[in-house]
Design a protein around this motif. Structure first.
Motif, PDB file in Angstrom:
ATOM      1  N   GLU A 150      54.316  34.162  31.556  1.00 25.83           N
ATOM      2  CA  GLU A 150      54.222  32.768  31.103  1.00 25.83           C
ATOM      3  C   GLU A 150      55.352  31.913  31.646  1.00 25.83           C
ATOM      4  N   TRP A 151      56.549  32.488  31.701  1.00 27.17           N
ATOM      5  CA  TRP A 151      57.708  31.705  32.156  1.00 27.17           C
ATOM      6  C   TRP A 151      57.565  31.275  33.613  1.00 27.17           C
ATOM      7  N   LEU A 152      56.833  32.082  34.415  1.00 25.40           N
ATOM      8  CA  LEU A 152      56.677  31.752  35.833  1.00 25.40           C
ATOM      9  C   LEU A 152      56.027  30.387  36.007  1.00 25.40           C
ATOM     10  N   LEU A 153      55.039  30.104  35.178  1.00 22.29           N
ATOM     11  CA  LEU A 153      54.270  28.868  35.314  1.00 22.29           C
ATOM     12  C   LEU A 153      54.957  27.681  34.646  1.00 22.29           C
ATOM     13  N   THR A 154      56.181  27.898  34.158  1.00 19.70           N
ATOM     14  CA  THR A 154      56.962  26.786  33.599  1.00 19.70           C
ATOM     15  C   THR A 154      58.184  26.456  34.452  1.00 19.70           C
ATOM     16  N   LEU A 155      58.403  27.201  35.538  1.00 19.56           N
ATOM     17  CA  LEU A 155      59.573  26.937  36.375  1.00 19.56           C
ATOM     18  C   LEU A 155      59.510  25.503  36.901  1.00 19.56           C
ATOM     19  N   PRO A 156      60.558  24.716  36.726  1.00 15.02           N
ATOM     20  CA  PRO A 156      60.485  23.281  37.009  1.00 15.02           C
ATOM     21  C   PRO A 156      60.283  22.922  38.477  1.00 15.02           C
ATOM     22  N   SER A 157      60.688  23.804  39.400  1.00 17.45           N
ATOM     23  CA  SER A 157      60.582  23.487  40.824  1.00 17.45           C
ATOM     24  C   SER A 157      59.496  24.275  41.545  1.00 17.45           C
ATOM     25  N   LEU A 158      58.848  25.225  40.860  1.00 21.82           N
ATOM     26  CA  LEU A 158      57.853  26.056  41.543  1.00 21.82           C
ATOM     27  C   LEU A 158      56.701  25.204  42.042  1.00 21.82           C
TER      28      LEU A 158
END
Length: 437
Positions: free
Chosen positions: A167-175
């Motif tokens: 879940e955290w992957l899809l919240t990374l601000p610059s991804l």
């Protein structure tokens, strides 16, 4: 390419870059003679399995390539290289990545096509990390510590063993650019659609000149002799079948087919059968020679950002035509359950009128067509990629844009790139805003 004789004779003194590919099994100690100047060291295509413990003596070294060698472990000595920002060990035999091997200023890490099943938690303690290439390994999970890498913009994890995207992957601000095809977590391509695609026998094609070559395959101009319909000039892409930095060429072919038809996609005529070497390939429409790439590939310095020619300028009407077309085709792909994964200027062909085509599906991935928190987040990562592209277009508009129009486009660009992923607009809204301008 440099030679070992040149190095030993002192002919390369003062060099900032050294490229050696001559069957090396040991690190040439003469490289240390360049310690005061060497910034880029390329030792790819040798038979190396170790690097010297005192590699840190190369105090100016920023970039190290050691692809296509025999390493089984990422060398721990890299962690002592204080200026090293880019590390490339593609296509080795690496199974172990010690945390101590990660240099403190690491910005770009390439470990594509190895045998890695686990990454160290120390990876998340590299705040400059911007680009992470991990396709073609055996990863079952990503370290949770990566959620602290707020500058991370591009991740390639295709062809691994991931059963879910954290879940955290899809919240990374610059991804911005994510490729995950070929993992157990991925929704599969529509098998019925792939089977229903027209087949074109290899003997019906006559290859002519090569038009281009990428990591996944070679494109030729060709003539297709159609039964009862005469000859048609086409483009033929033959896939290499090996792992690329984005993932498997087979997944790229499936995505091209599944994408379907759209005015801003290159039309697929059919898939090739009966190739004498059983090579897979597609027959596609032939693009007019007036089309050219919108931008160049990212450089070692720009890392994750395209490089534009200094003279590149657009009128407002051309820039808007490109922006509207790419937003429209991205919306279309998302409806098919596809994220492009590589929405970049260098993958867009355009002409002087602003007609454009989005190509290169090497990083494309499939997701569920049904609406969910995950599918919305995946789509909004791609909205950020569009925001980056829109910003690049805006920087190069030289005429025809009113102050009010500029303000509206700036606001849209900022919304597309904002740090809160789910607060970005979807492509449906982006398309409507651009149409109203």
């Amino acid at each position: 390419m440099d030679t070992l004789d040149q190095l030993r004779a002192g002919q390369l003194a003062g060099s900032t870059r050294l490229d050696l590919a001559c069957g090396l099994s040991d690190f040439p100690r003469e490289i240390f003679d360049l310690a005061d100047s060497l910034e880029i060291l390329n030792l790819s295509g040798n038979a190396l399995s170790q690097l010297p413990d005192d590699l840190h003596r190369l105090t100016r070294l920023r970039v190290l390539f050691c692809s296509d060698n025999l390493f089984t472990e990422l060398p721990a000595c890299l962690g002592q290289c204080s200026s090293l920002t880019m590390v490339g060990f593609k296509a080795n035999r690496i199974t172990q990545v010690p945390g101590s091997a990660l240099p403190p200023l690491l910005r770009w890490l390439i470990l594509t096509d190895n045998c890695i099943s686990e990454l160290p938690s120390e990876l998340g303690a590299r705040p400059h990390l911007q680009k992470l290439m991990l396709a073609g390994n055996q990863l079952q999970r990503l370290p949770d510590s990566l959620q602290h890498c707020h500058r991370l913009e591009l991740i390639r994890v295709a062809a691994n063993q991931l059963t879910e995207l954290p879940e955290w992957l899809l919240t990374l601000p610059s991804l911005t650019w994510l490729a995950y095809a070929g993992n157990p977590l991925e929704t599969e391509a529509d098998a019925a659609l792939l089977e229903s695609t027209a087949v074109i026998p290899w003997p019906a094609l006559r290859l002519e000149q090569q038009l281009g070559e990428g990591a996944s395959g070679v494109i030729h101009r060709a003539t297709w002799t159609r039964p009862g319909a005469g000859e048609l000039p086409v483009a033929v892409k033959l896939y290499k079948g090996e792992m690329t930095s984005d993932g498997s060429p087979l997944h790229e072919m499936n995505a091209c087919i599944t994408a379907g038809e759209h005015p801003n996609l290159i039309r697929v005529e059919g898939r090739i059968v009966d190739h004498p070497q059983a090579q897979t390939g597609l027959v596609m429409e032939l693009i007019e020679p007036s089309f050219r790439n919108l931008a160049g590939l990212p450089s070692l310095d720009s890392c994750s950002r395209d490089v534009y020619a200094d003279h590149t300028r657009f009128s407002a009407s051309v820039a808007l035509r490109i922006a509207r077309a790419i937003a429209s085709v991205a919306e279309h792909l998302h409806r098919q359950g596809i994220t492009h994964g590589d929405l970049y200027g260098h993958n867009i062909l355009f002409n002087e009128r602003g007609d454009c085509l989005l190509g290169d599906f090497g990083a494309a991935s499939f997701h569920a067509k049904s609406d969910s928190a995950e599918s919305r987040a995946l789509q909004r990562l791609e909205v950020r990629a569009f925001g980056v592209l829109l910003g690049e277009l805006l920087e190069r508009i030289d005429s025809g844009l009113t102050a009010h129009g500029r303000e509206q486009l700036d606001q849209l660009q900022q919304r597309c790139c904002q740090a809160q992923v789910m607060e970005r607009p979807g492509f449906g809204e982006v398309v409507r805003v651009l149409q109203d301008l």
